[in-house]
Design a protein around this motif. Structure first.
Motif, PDB file in Angstrom:
ATOM      1  N   LEU A 158      42.027  40.459  44.120  1.00  0.00           N
ATOM      2  CA  LEU A 158      41.197  41.552  43.574  1.00  0.00           C
ATOM      3  C   LEU A 158      39.729  41.127  43.531  1.00  0.00           C
ATOM      4  CD1 LEU A 158      41.494  44.432  42.066  1.00  0.00           C
ATOM      5  CD2 LEU A 158      41.042  43.088  40.031  1.00  0.00           C
ATOM      6  N   THR A 161      38.401  41.130  46.977  1.00  0.00           N
ATOM      7  CA  THR A 161      38.129  42.489  47.457  1.00  0.00           C
ATOM      8  C   THR A 161      36.770  42.945  46.941  1.00  0.00           C
ATOM      9  OG1 THR A 161      40.496  42.901  47.329  1.00  0.00           O
ATOM     10  CG2 THR A 161      39.098  44.825  47.612  1.00  0.00           C
ATOM     11  N   LEU A 162      36.539  42.697  45.646  1.00  0.00           N
ATOM     12  CA  LEU A 162      35.249  43.064  45.049  1.00  0.00           C
ATOM     13  C   LEU A 162      34.101  42.357  45.765  1.00  0.00           C
ATOM     14  CD1 LEU A 162      35.572  43.195  41.164  1.00  0.00           C
ATOM     15  CD2 LEU A 162      34.557  44.907  42.664  1.00  0.00           C
ATOM     16  N   ILE A 165      33.589  43.886  49.334  1.00  0.00           N
ATOM     17  CA  ILE A 165      32.986  45.226  49.278  1.00  0.00           C
ATOM     18  C   ILE A 165      31.512  45.093  48.859  1.00  0.00           C
ATOM     19  CG2 ILE A 165      32.988  47.453  48.099  1.00  0.00           C
ATOM     20  CD1 ILE A 165      35.994  47.393  48.064  1.00  0.00           C
TER      21      ILE A 165
END
Lengths: 290, 51
Positions: A158, A161-162, A165
């Motif tokens: 997670l 992913t942050l 992005i």
């Protein structure tokens, strides 16, 4: 003879780099073959020499292209060729990952249920793999390499992913800044992108250590381990390559290269980074969560 | 890809497309968080480890 008129397609006088690249690849493959088939410890050096020749080719060829670009030798037609080259390169990368995602989907939706006795696989399950359950994650018929735990998607993945992005946001801001002619802003956001990419790679390495040492999840842990490490591993290599590419672009921006209306080198790398981010979203959903 | 070909040095369409792409990714990410919170999606867990 070199052609310098902007009306005509620029063709370099002496194109030595393709030959150097060919020699490098040949030496690399011969070296790799020797290394795999020989017991002597000196043979990997042939392969390393080949890799060194290839790296020299990349460095030399790209340096020349950058110099030719800065010398204003390229016209719109050459720009079109570069675009075509990058499009086909990214397309080949899409197909590369499509193959690995394809392997994952094939195993999950077809081959594992068959081994578990679904469809026409009843006899296969009864006779060959009795007791095997067609479930995912699977550690394969016969519990290959024993039981393993899987990575919790809502921890490191997670965060990664942050990070990725966020890095796409920063490279897009850099893109806008470059188009607006704001060099210092472009440099700042490019450096931010490289840092975010580097932190991503660090966490990915952490995750691999955790998988191997704590979770007993390895490349050899059946089809789950194979698909997990092949997909995330190759993606990690692409992030590393992308971060190197952005670093080079940052150095070029610092040196004063690129114009607000003409900056395909930057654009190509931005495209590549966006591609790497999209692949990660696919990985996060289909490998880590679902 | 289309804007990459058609951009021809003027990358306004390209940069606009990429901005939309990033925005969609952010929306997708937020949706994943919401789906996880609401229990619409549940992460995998090996069957052999389930209680």
């Amino acid at each position: 003879m070199s052609e310098t008129s902007k009306d005509q397609y620029y063709v370099p006088h002496l194109a030595k780099w393709p030959i150097v690249g060919t020699v490098g690849m040949t030496v690399t493959f011969v070296g790799a073959t020797l290394a795999m088939n020989s017991q002597t410890s000196t043979t990997p050096w042939v392969m390393y020499a080949g890799i060194a020749i290839i790296l020299t080719m990349f460095f030399g060829w790209f340096s020349e292209v950058i110099k030719e670009s800065e010398d204003n030798l390229y016209n719109k037609q050459v720009d079109g060729s570069f675009r075509m080259g990058m499009i086909w390169f990214i397309f080949s990368e899409v197909m590369f990952f499509a193959a690995f995602f394809g392997a994952l989907f094939y195993a999950r939706t077809l081959s594992i249920p068959w081994l578990g006795g679904e469809g026409t696989g009843l006899a296969t399950n009864e006779v060959l793999w009795n007791g095997f359950e067609g479930v995912w994650p699977s550690n394969g018929p016969g519990e290959l390499n024993g039981r393993f735990e899987i990575i919790d998607p809502y921890h490191l993945p997670l965060v990664n992913t942050l990070l990725l992005i966020a890095s796409s946001v920063t490279i897009t801001i850099a893109h806008h800044a470059l188009r607006a002619g704001n060099r210092s802003q472009t440099i700042f956001w490019l450096i931010a992108t490289v840092i975010l990419g580097a932190v991503f790679i660090f966490f990915q390495a952490e995750e691999y250590v955790l998988a191997y040492q704590e979770f007993n999840l390895k490349l050899s842990s059946g089809i789950y381990g194979s698909t997990f490490f092949m997909l995330t591993g190759f993606h990690g290599v692409h992030v590393t390559l992308g971060a190197i590419m952005i670093s080079i672009i940052t150095i070029r921006v610092i040196k004063g290269h690129f114009k607000p209306e003409s900056h395909f080198g930057f654009e190509a790398v931005a495209w590549y980074w966006h591609f790497v981010d999209v692949v990660w979203l696919g990985l996060f959903i289909f490998v880590y969560i679902l | 890809m289309f804007y990459m070909i058609k951009g021809k040095g003027q990358s306004s369409n390209t940069v606009r497309f990429l901005t939309v792409r990033v925005a969609l990714s952010v929306v997708l990410f937020l949706f994943i968080l919401l789906a996880a919170k609401m229990g619409w999606i549940e992460p995998n867990q090996p069957v052999f480890l389930k209680p």
